[in-house]
Structures are given as C-alpha cells and as structure tokens.
Design a protein around this motif. Sequence first.
Motif: not given
Length: 1839
Positions: A633-650
Amino acid sequence: MARLADYFVVVGYDLDKRGCSEGQGRILQRFPEKDWEDNPFPQGVELFCQPSGWQLVPQRLPPSFFMAVLTNINSERHYCPCFTFWEELDSTQPQKSLSSEADEDDESGIIESPQLFAPKSLVLVSRLDHTDVFRNCLGLIYTVHIDGLNFPMETLIGNLLSCIIPTAGGSQRTITLGAGDRQVIQTPINDSLPVSGSSVALLFRQLGISNVLYLFCAALTEHKILFLSASYHRLTDACRALLAVMFPLKYSFTYIPILPGKLLEVLSTPTPFIIGVNSSFRSETQELLDVIIADLDGGTVTIPECVHVSLLPDPLLQQTQTALSMVLDPELDVADQAFPPASTQPSTLKIQDKEIRAVFLWLFAQLLQGYRWCLHIIRIHPEPVIRFHKAAFLGQRALTEDDFLTKVLDGMAFAGFVSERGPPYRPIDVFDELVANQVKRIRLEEGNPRKVMNHIKELAEQLFKNENPYPAVAMHKVQRPTEGSHLRIHQASFPHLDEVTVQLYIDHAATKMKTAPPAVRVEMKCMVPLGPPLGDVVDRNGNALANSARRLEVVRNCINYVFENKMLEAKKLLPAVLRALKGRAARQCLTQELNQHVQQNRAVLDDQQFDYIVRMMNCTLQDCSHMDEHGIAAALLPLVTAFCRKLGAGITQFAYSCVQEHSVWANMQFWEAMFYSDVQNHIRALYLETEPPSAAEQAEQGALEIASEQRRLWPTLSKDKQQELVQKEESTVYSQAIHYANRMSYLLLPLDTSKNRLLRSSGLGDVESVSNSYVTNSMAGSMAESYDTESGFEDAESSDVANTVVRFINRFVDKVCNESGVTNEHLKSLHSMIPDIVQMHIETLDAVHRESKRLPPIQKPKLLRPALLPGEELMMEGMRVHLLSDGREEAAGVTGGPPLLPAEGAIFLTTYRLIFKGTPNDPLVAEQVLTRSFPVASLTKEKKISVCVPMDQFIQEGLQLRSCTFQLMKIAFDEEVASDLAEVFRKHLHKLRYPSQVDGTFAFTVGQSGKMAAEHKSKDKNPSLRTLSKNLMKTAKKTIGRQYVTRKKYTPPTWESRSSLQSQLDGDEISVLEEVDQSSLTLSSTIKSSDRQTMSNVVERACCRDYQRLGLGTLSNSLTRSKNEPFRISTLNRMYAVCHSYPGLLIVPQSVPDGTLQRISRCYRQNRFPVVCWRSSRSKAVLLRSAGLHGKGVAGFFKSPNAPSPGPSQADSLGLEQEKYLQAIISSMPSYSEASSRNTLSGFTSAHMSGSGKWGSMRGSGRVGAYDVGSRLAGKESPQANGGPSEPHFLRQQRAYLYIIGDKSQLKGSKQDAFQQWEVVPIEVFDVRQVKTSFKKLMKACMPTSPPVSPNETFYHCLEESEWMCLLHKVLQVSVLVVELLDTGSSVMVSLEDGWDITTQVVSLVQLLSDPYYRTFDGFRLLVEKEWLSFGHRFSHRGAQTLASQSSGFTPIFLQFLDCVHQIHLQFPMEFEFSQYYLKFLAYHYVSNRFRTFLLDSDCERIELGVMYEEKGERKSQQVKSVWDYIERLNKSTPVFFNYMFAPEDGEVLKPYSYISNLKVWDFYTEETLSEGPSYDWELVQGQAEPGEESERPDTAAPKSQRRIVWPCYDNPCRVVPDAITKLLQELQHLEAELGQVSERWKDTWDKIKATQRTESKLESRHSLSSSLLMLSALSQPRRSRGLYLQESGVGVGSSLNLSLDSEGGGSATPTAGSRPSTSALYSQFQSSESENRSFEGTLFKKGALLKPWKPRWFVLDKTKHQLRYYESRQDKDCKGVIDLAEVESVIPATPTMGAPKNVDEKAFFDLKTTRRVYNFCAQDSMNAQLWMDNVQSCLSDA
C-alpha cells in the motif's frame, strides 16, 4: 562517580503504638538528616525493613540481611540493604500483654509479662547495587556494636556515607570504614549490561528451564508475575535474575522484589508487574485471577486459566531449550554413551549464570536481527528522534502471524529499547556487536549444537569479564562477630549516635568533592553498525512463490499491453494477473512496473486503461492486511495520486477515488509509518544537499549513517549553525505534515460524499450511524438516479463525512507533530488548515462525481433474455448482477477447467421462476451462456449478504437464495442497480413466494397479467364449480350421518376379462337408498343435478378405479350387493363431514355400519379412522391406514378390552366398538375364515399359520421368525414382545392376523391380550420437525455457501450430519417389514402420527413393493393420486405454499418418498416402467407450482376451490393443469420417462436392502446443468437445444470432429451423450424425416422390436429366463442390481448396447455372471445375413389365417436356431413370423384349397402341422415342394 551510600537509617520498633492491632516501626535516626538534592530520601523505608510486619518475639533470633528495592516516581531504583537484629525490651516498665486486650486482668490492669525481643534494623539507601559490600559494611557496624570493639560508631558511619566510587569503567576501588577492615569494589566495564552474580543460575535451579521460559515470555508480553518464597534474599535474587535475562530490553513496569504485607493490595493493580511476596501470604494470593505465580521453594509456576502466555516462535523455542539444557545439564548429551568422558561437570555457578545469559543474548540477536533497517530517523538535531516500523519488520521476517513477537514489539520495553538503542551515534555494547556482526555466524551454526555452545561460551566470557574485570582480587578483610554472640543474655542496646560527628564527616567529604577536579570518563561513541539487511532473512525462509518468474512476466506483459492500448490482449491476461496478484512478489512487481510508467509521464489514461489499472490496484490491495507489512500500500500511495483520466474541461479523476475500499487506509499506524518514512527520506536529502557532492558513495549513504555523522559533528558547530539546522528539519517535517493531510483526505473522502461509505470501516472510529449503502464511482456508468446536491439534508450528510475525516487527520497530525518536535505555532496553523483542505477536496470531488456520472458506461456484456414458458410473464426487467461461486467445486473450476463462475449477467423474476442468465467472467469461457434458475415457489431461504465482487473494489449488496429444488444463487447486484431497486426485487420475490391464497400461485394465475393475479377472484373461470362446492359444503351439515349414496346397478367387468387395468367408471346418475332411517329425506332431493355430476366424478376418482381393480368393493345397489363380499365402499364421508382430509369414498368391512364408523373416528387424530387401502391378490391380506389414536382411545382400547366393567362408560363402549371394528377386519381375511373358530385353540393354531418359514413363529417368544417385529425395527432384540407381559408359550408361537404399526410414544402401557388376534408393533418414528431439520442440513451439504475449509465441512461429513440417509433407512425398513407381513398373510394397519405424513410414505411404499401394477406409469399415478392426494397429504402446508403456512417452513415428506422409490429403482432397475428421470421430474414439479396437481391439502379443499374436476371443455385448452397429463403428452413424443430395462416378473414382491450402506445419494440433489438450467420444463429445454446445434456447424472446409467436450455441471450428459437406444431412435426419426415419411411414434417402434424379440424367444424356449431387454442388449444380469449403476434414461452400458434395427438385434455384450443367458440372446450375436444361419431358403406361397388370401413369402429354414422364418421379400431384413420346429408334428403333401395360386402342379402343395395350427404351403413345382419337405423332415429328425 557516585556515593556508595546516600543515607544510613536506624529503624526500631515503635513502642508508643504498641496498643494497636499490629506493631509498627519508626525511624530512630537518619544520616544525613537533610535530603541530598540529587537524591531525596525515599518514604516508607520502615515498612520494607520488616515486610511481614513488626512483631515482638519471645526469643532472640539470629541477625538477618536482605536487600529491598524501592522505585521512585522517576522510575529510579533505590537499593535498601537491611540488616536486622533483635534487642531485649526493657522489662522494668509495666507492659500490656502481647495478646489482645480481651485477656487483660480487669482488677490490676497490669500483668507481669515474659521476656520479649523487638527487631531493630540498620538500613542503607543507595543507588548502586553492591549487595556483598553492603552486607559487609552493615555486618561490620553490628560486629563493632555487639562485640564492643573500640571503634567509634560515628566514624564508621561517617566514612561509609562519605565513600565515593566510580559507577563503571572496570576500575577497582579499595575502601575502609576505619575499623581495621578492607574491601575491594570492582565496577563493571560497561554499566549498560546488568550485573547478576549467580542469581540467574539459581533461578533456573529453583524453577527449571521451561518454567523460567514461561516467566521470560510472560514478562516480555506484559503479564503480571508474582514470586513466592520464604526467603527475602531469594525473592530479590529471582527478580534480579528475570530482569537480567531480559537484556537488552529493560523492564519498565512495577518492580518490587519484596512487597510488605501491608501493601498487598498493590497486587490487584491493573498494570503488569514483577513482585516478590513472602510465602506466609500465600493464602492472600489465591484469589488473584490474572497473576502468574512462581513458587521458588516448590519449583512451580502456576498460570491461571484466563491467562494466555504467547511463547517464542517455534524453531527458536526449541533451539533455546536445547541450548539451555546443554548449559545446565551437559551430562544429558553423553548420558547414553558407553564410555562417557570424565569431565562433563557443569560450570561453576557464576560461570553458568553468564552462560545462561549468553543463551538469552543469542536468542535476542535472532529475534531482533535486522531491526536497525526498520528504524525511521525523523529528527537529527537537537536530539535524534527515532521510530520503529513494526509492520515492515514483521513482514520482512515473515512473522506477521506470530503472537509473541507482535506483543513484544507493541510493548513498553521495546519502545524503551528503540529510544535507547535507536540513535545512530552512541557507545555500543556486546549486543550491538552481536546483532551487527554475528548474525551470519548464528545462521550458519544453527543446526550444530557444538558450535552453538562454543559461541555461547564466548559470549559468556565477555559477560563474565564485564562483571569481574580483575581476576586476582586482593583479599577482603572484614571482621565478623564472635560465634553465638547474638545469644548472649545481657546485651547493650544499639547506642544513640551523635548526629554532629557524622554530619562533619559528610560535610568534609562534600567540600573535598567540590574542590577535586571532575573525574572525566571518556565515552567511546561511534556509529552503530547496521548489520546485514533483512532481505537475506526472508530468502532463507524461502517464501518466494513457485514459478513466480512466469507470473511476474504475465503481470509485466499485461501492464505493458494496457499502456500500449492493446486492450484485447490485456483482457485475456487479466484473470491470470488477478490470480497472480495473490502472491507478494507479483504485487511488488506491479508497483514497480506502474512506478516506471509514472516516471515516463504516462499517468494520464483513457477510460478503459484507467479501469484496468484501477482493477489491478484493487486486487493488489484487497489481499494486503491493514498493517501493510510488505509495504505494498505504501508503494501504491504515490501511484494512486498520479494515475488519472480526463473527464471534461479541467476535471480530472485520479485513481485514489476508486481504491478507497480497503482497511489499510483507515489504519492510523499505516499513515504514521508512511509519514515517518517520507520524512526520513526528506531529511536525508536535506543533508545530502548541504554536503559537497563529492563522491557517488554519498548517494549510497543511508539516513542512519548521515544522522550518525551529523551527531558526531554537532558539538563542533556554532550556535547559529545549530539553530539553522534545527529550523530546517522542523520545517521539513511541517511541510510533510501538510502533504499528508492532503493525501489522507484523498483516500478517506469518498467520491460521492453524500454517501458516507468510508465510515463503515471501524478505523475511523467515533461515528454512530454507519451507512451500508453507497453509490460508487464512474465505473458504475449510468446511475439509476441522480442525487439532488441542493437539498439541505445532503449537506448535513456530507458534512458528517467531512467532520469524521477532519477528526481523523487531526488525531494523526497531533501525534506525529508532537513526536517529531513541530513548533506550537506550526501545529496551530495545521489545525486551522485541515478543515479547509478537506472542504476544498470535497468540492473538487463533487465536480468529478458529477462528470463521472455522464461518462458512457464501460462496455458490459449484453443482458441475455431468458426463454419463458407460455403464460409465464416477467415481473421485473432483468437487473445486472454477478453470480458468484458457492461451495460447489465443479463450476468454480476447482476440479479442473476454467471457472464458469463467477459470471456476469442479469437476474429475472417471472411469475413462475427466478432466472439468472449470463456469461462467465473468465475470458476463456466467456462465450458460453450460463443459466441457473429455480421456481419461485421452491425458495426456502433468502438472506442479504455483503460480497466483494471479483475484479472490483466495491463491497456490494448481495442476496443468497436457496431453493428446495437444490439450487443456490449467490448474487451481487451490479453497481448500476440502485439499492432501492434491489429492495423492490426482494419484496416482489416475497410476494410471489408466499401468496395469500393458494389460488395466487402460478398454477392458477398462469397467463393472467400481474394485475389480474391480484384481483382475479372477481373474474372466475368456472363459476359452476365454485357455487357447486359451496352447496356441497352447506348440505354436508344437514345430511351428516344419515343418507348413504349408492349407485344404480353396475357390475364391473371381471378381473380376467378386463382388457386394460385402467377401466374408467362411466357413472350415470346417483340414486339414493335409505338404509338407516326410512323417514329421512333422500339425498337426491337435496343434491342438484350439477352436484350429482360431482358425485359421479367422485366415483371416477383414482381411489374408486383402484378399489375395483383390487376387488375391494363396488358402488352397487345395497340390495343386490353380495353379502359374502368382505368389504364395501362406504359413502359416509361423501360430504367430507366425518373426516375433512379423507376422500369421499372409503373401503370398510361389510359388517360395520356407518354409525359405528362415525363414533370410532372420534378416537383417532383428525378423525382419520382405519380404512382399507390395498388388498393382496395372493394372500388376501389387507393394508389399512389411519392416524394415531388420541390418548384416551389408547387407554380404552388396548389396556383391558375384555374386562367386564360395571356400568359401561362411553370410553369403554368406544373401546369395544374399536375392537369389533378390528375383529371385522380380521374376519374378512380368508385365512381367518379357514380357521374354524376364534375361541378354539386348535382352530387358532391352524395349519395355515404354522410353519410358514421365516415368519412362522411371529409371536413366539417375542421374536418374528427368530426376531420380533418391533425390536427388528429398533435394531435390537428384546426378550419380551413389545414390552408386554410374557404369555403362554403355545399361544405366542402363532402369527397374529393383524399387526398394528403404531408410535411407541402413543402405545405406552398397552397390554397384549392372550386371545386378541392383533398385535401392536410399537416403532419409533421421526417427527416432521426432524425431517425439516435434516432437509436443511442436506441442502447445506449439497449446496454449501463456500468451499469447505475444515474437514468438518466436507460433503460426506455434512451429509452424515444431516441424517437424511438414516430417515430413508427408517422408512424403507418399516415398509419392508410391512411387505413381509402382508406377504405371509397377516393384515397390517399403519397408524402413525396424524396419518398423513409417515403413514402415507409407508403405505405407498408397501403397495409399490407388493404390487407390480404400481410400478407402471398408470399405476404410479394412481398410487400418488389415491394415497397422497385423496388421503389428504398436506401439500400446501408442508410446502409452505402460502403466507399462512410460511412460518411452518418447508418439509419434504413427498420428496422423501420419491427418494425411497429412487433407492428401490436403483436396486430393481427392471421392475419399473418409468425411469429415474420421471422421479426427478415429479420431485421438481411437486414444489414448482407449475401444475395444480400438488396444490392444496385435501380433496375437500380441491372441491371447494373447484380444482378437482376441470370442466371437460377446459381439458382441451393449451394450458396443461395436471402434471400427469403433461407427462402423458411428453411420453408420447419422447422416451425420456421410459425405462428400457423394464421387464417385470409377474407378481414379484420387492424387498430392497435398507441399510445406509445400500443407499445412494440421489443425483437429483447434486447435479446441475448450467447450459440450460433445470431440464424439467421441457418446452424451454427443447427450444434451446435446436438453434444451438445449428450454430455449432460453421461452413468451413475443415473436417468437423465428432468429439465433443462434455463438462460436468455445464452440459446435460443425457442429451449430449444419449444412451444407445435413445440415440438409435433419434437417428431413425431423423432418417424418416429426411425421406419425407411420416415418422412412427417411438413407442410403436420400440414395441415392434420387443415383440419380434419376444416371439423369437418364445419359439426358442418355453420359459424364457429373461425378457426383451436382455436379448436386445445381451445384458443378462441378476434381478437385483447391486454393483451396476444405471444411467438416467436407458442403460448404463452405452457402447456395448448395439441395437441394430436392420437385423434382429446384434451386440456383443458379455452376459453377467450369475444367470444363464437365453439361447436366443446368444444366437443374436450372429448377423442373420450370414450363410450358416440359412440352411435352406426360397419363395413359398403361404395361406393366411381364416378368410385370408394366399401370399408369396420368402422362407428361410434355419437349422442352427431350429426355426422356419418368413419375410415379405428376399431383401427384407425384418422377420414377419417364426415357426418353431420344436412344435412341428408332421410335414405331409396336401391338395389345393380355395383361392390357391392357379397353374400350379397339385403336388406342389404341402402342409406343416404344428401343435397350434396347420400351415398350408405351395411351392413353385412338385420338385421344389419335395425339397422343402425333405429339408424340414431332416431338421426334425436331427432334433
């Protein structure tokens, strides 16, 4: 340097307080009188001088010495050596008596008392523990006093108090008190190591190895420990020893080696302690429930029941014990040697003591190895602050489950250890060196005891040297008192000392100290070595997964596919990845791979990539514990705040919003460890920046190395520089705290803050309401409804979430900031910042949530619609669900093959069924369609469950539905299904399952829309029947007991001339004839014409047809009724007024009038009096059924039927009437009328009775044919029949005419009368509740909710626990007993419970076993209609079909009966016309409510509802309302119900084995067909099969393989792999269809084949051993099937059954041993076309039977088979007739007859005369005719 002693105190007995209940001590003098500043005087010293209490004694005791230990408020220990001697009290003063004041002499008040002695103690208070020195010093003072030596006391005491010695460093110091004495004090080299003397060795001697190990573990895991001993000195030693073995951990709880008696209440303190108490207080310690008591004198350790001491982890415990025994008992090793070495003595006590301590040191080195790698340094300046990462340590040591180590790491001692030994720059000792440098050595030597011993000896040497640095010690010189000096009679008391003199000495020493230069002790500080990293340890434990490299490769590939957008490839790999992620290596690999992609700036994903990554993260996290010991979980913590997807403008959605559902995020310790590790990294970076970037090795430096270097440089820095560093560090920590407040709000605030989902995890604590329903994130796609974000209600909810999160983050910030020294200003600003952070995040989330709902839903499998029956309607549209796997292994892929479950699809609720239809999640089988369904009416249990849907992080609401058709559905609603929709579904389901009336069930509402179902009463389909039934019920009351319905003259056809067994009575009108009361009305005047029609229907009922078949009576006119018929049909119950649950027509003895019947009925429960239901055609014995008797009935009936009673009461007369009734039944038996008379013994012992083999002496000596009926059922043999009194032997020899099978509990106290011709057989029956419980357990065994974990949950174990087989065994056992009784000519009356459950089972089984007719289709139907439906088995009540019967629960009495039939079918496969499938079909549909047959509880209710007789027009309607009609229709079109092995033997009575070992589990309970659902709704199954087959034949050039994979639990083997006969019949139909012929019915084809076969066998031998099937299949086997398990519809020998329709049946099966195969069966192995079978052939004209023409036929003379066969033509393969040559009498020339062929020579005619008829033949010419005659003649002469 330190003072040797801080205070000298003289404590004496307090004479002023003598009058109190117990004596007290007081301080007489104390030096110095003023407290030292650095060490104030401890309070309560006087209590510790006499721990057992201050008492006066009658004689002087020898001086004693011990050392008490006092601990002050700062946890500093004061050592109080206490020297006690006794002084005589001044006897000149008058004294009160020692005894209590009640003994006083009242007059004088003063008595002369004996000589008494009071204790006086000399006490030192010191901070040093030099026991021997103190003993010598105090002893010297006492010697000077007692021997009156010429040394001033003040000098001695002054010198003692002014003596200053070093505390450590290994120096020697000689001291003297000025009385000519000399002592050398040795200080230990390193004062961090405890000094133990020989106390540890003594402790082991007193208690033994395992006891001390228990105490050691108890002390480390913070239990309460109490030592008991009579010696104070030993108590102190034992406590000191226990602390010494705990090194390097220090004990930090209450420590009182000697506890005074007055303070015993300290023992009930809640905190842990180590305390010593004198054994005189043993009784006071008895009631301590949670204290471990070690008795040093007795050598025992007592651990209370409620205390669990965690011991060392396993290999270590064993190794430690071995090492200790080698130290303490070296001889053990060589005890068995023939020539033991001479010197194996254990070391001296002092050395042994160090060796034992060395073992424990060695143990701690193994326990704590690598601990420094788990230290987090969070501040270096001004003081190092260090935290220990417990989870990582346990995880890397693979000891997360270990109770002992976990408790030790959580304990106070370990916290002290970390703060003391954590700093990287400090002096080091033997333990540090051991952990850093010797771990490898310890590991290598692990298995070699000798090397281990050498290592331990080396360590012991170091410890010994630390305590005794100088081996040659200068001689001590200390005076001792002269021998026996303490016994002198006159001794001076201890003098009062001069305070001034002593004080002078002390002051002088103090000024000297001030002027002296300070003694500088150089502390050798250095960097503490780290030791080998922990990784090595884990590799040694070999926790790596097998073939993990392959798995890691799969994980890497899948992630790469996702990022390369190869989604199809990724989808294929995903299930394998999710399985691999169960392993730790794969999870770590996943975090590393994802990390690389983040570093390459590939963190923004599209929807599907995002979905896959989130799924993998969730899968990774769901197997992590809340501790996160592997740092996943410690190793995933920085990753879950990195991966993302765009949903709309901004608007961006980060992965953290989809992975919140894991307990680790709510665990405070996890966040702390993460925070500290990040802070450490930042602080390391801070100092790396400030250093000149010299070399690469600096980058390699760890945080501890940097910290160590910084600590070394710290003193050299200027004040400003120091201040600057402190500020930098503090602001680093502060910025991290802000960062973590953000991070925590990310993971704790749910995406939809209106649903406080997060609060469910207990980690967040103080929230009262915990909501279980929540709506998930965008993965849900379209939501069922959108939530109104404006409403105030919702704000309140979300603020609730916000508050909780804020409180949680505040708690975290407080803790970490206080520990890491953040300034107060910063802390305040943090507290004000946190609510803003949370609020801001909530606003961001709202936007994300809004957008995510607009996302197009992720492509989910299309919902497949199920096929519905005609008239079946959907109640609710399909809801998307996941069907989860339960405990059945085949579908889950446990037994091999890909898992079919879990599957995704939809659940449909129709008016009839609950259907799941979908596809498996596993892509390897994703194109298969799964169907699992069951009738709503069969639902037995529905419960809500929370389930984790695979490959998804969300815990979903689910339902677990269990059905009595042996189906279980575990479904989880998809996130798109709103929770209120699921609730609506449950309500609908409940409403359908339990309609308020029976006419609300599917069988009635079919075809009507849902609305009509509710109000269909107004629109009645058959009003005539409704009104009729009402009239019937009304008139019932008027006509009760008076009129008797009879029929017009009607003579049934005789038994022989009847063509079919099922002759329907075509009843005309009913006329009524008066029998009892001529004046009363006739029934015809009260019954309208429609009612008459009903009565004629009553006559048409099954019962009546059967009674006629059995010759039990007809409804003829009473005047013409033959009086010699023993039984009659009574219409007493035609209005169901006598017995509501009996049929309208009943068979009763001819001689009993209806009035009597009505009175008798009152004695029986539910008025179900005994009636005849079957008669044996052979022995004419009858079978009767009734309910059990009411209590009073039993008494009046059985107790003393013949005793004359004055003034007969009603009960007596009833008893007599009952007896008459039974007598009438007995009289009806031919065997009884044969016996000349009842009263003559000779008649009673008629020849018919005696010597009938097995059952000959049924009543003899309590046995039936050597075993009594009752005891045979009970499984034991009783010496007395039924417990009755013993009777004359000659009477008991006989069999009774009538046996009454009754319930044991009902028949208590019944006497057997010597002349009574009936016998009561009391048996123990199970009640309905037992069946219910047993069935529940059986369902759980066959459909477990989860795979078995313990051996107690396996299928066979659960099956045994359910006792279902035992119940079957009991029913079968009773039935077989009754069959045997009937078979031997005795009648039997079954009279159990209410007569409608077990009675029905037994009676039906008896008839099935005794009468072959009931083993046919018609017969079985008749049996069920008669015994179950007409005689009122309560189908609706037992099946819980309506709301009213819901509470009674489902009780499968009828299913039990069908199971028994199935067991008999297995044992006698050739005796039943129907197949096993027929039984399963009934078992399914008797609970399905598809047909009306099994609804309602009695005929009476059926008439009321108008179900009994559907009107004629209605029968033609499309909807089949009776299961029998449905089976009949189906049977015409397919042989699925037919048993090809049916070959009954005439009149065979079956007697199956009933032992449990002979019973098999019915596959109806365990089988499943996921491809099509249950196969009992035939229209659905047929509809499915055809399109499927076409789609399976693609037009490809490749040759199509004939092979098919048949899956258990998916395919229906009977259809995919039909048996040979079914297959051939199918092929025949296909061929006929292809040729355009009208296909023949399968039954006709089958009958033809059988007929051919039968004629052949008849011609071949008169008494054929077996019949058609045996010849067809050449499968001869004994009648009873034992080993062979036959398949569903046909024969289980598949391939060996080779039925060729073009010949007379071939095949090459070997006959089973045990019976001679028939000749024709042997011959049928040869093909008929072969030449050797055709001795001579040609065309002949044959004259037909009477009035039939001559026709040419192809004749074949077969010498081998001794037959003359003829065919239509030469090509014809089907033989048209056979003439058996065995029957031929002569062959003679003949003359032409009428219609003979023209133009043929007269000599061409010849006749063949057989025993049955004469055949006329005509050949082509005379020569040919002669040839034929010769050939036939030669055949005859050969024979």
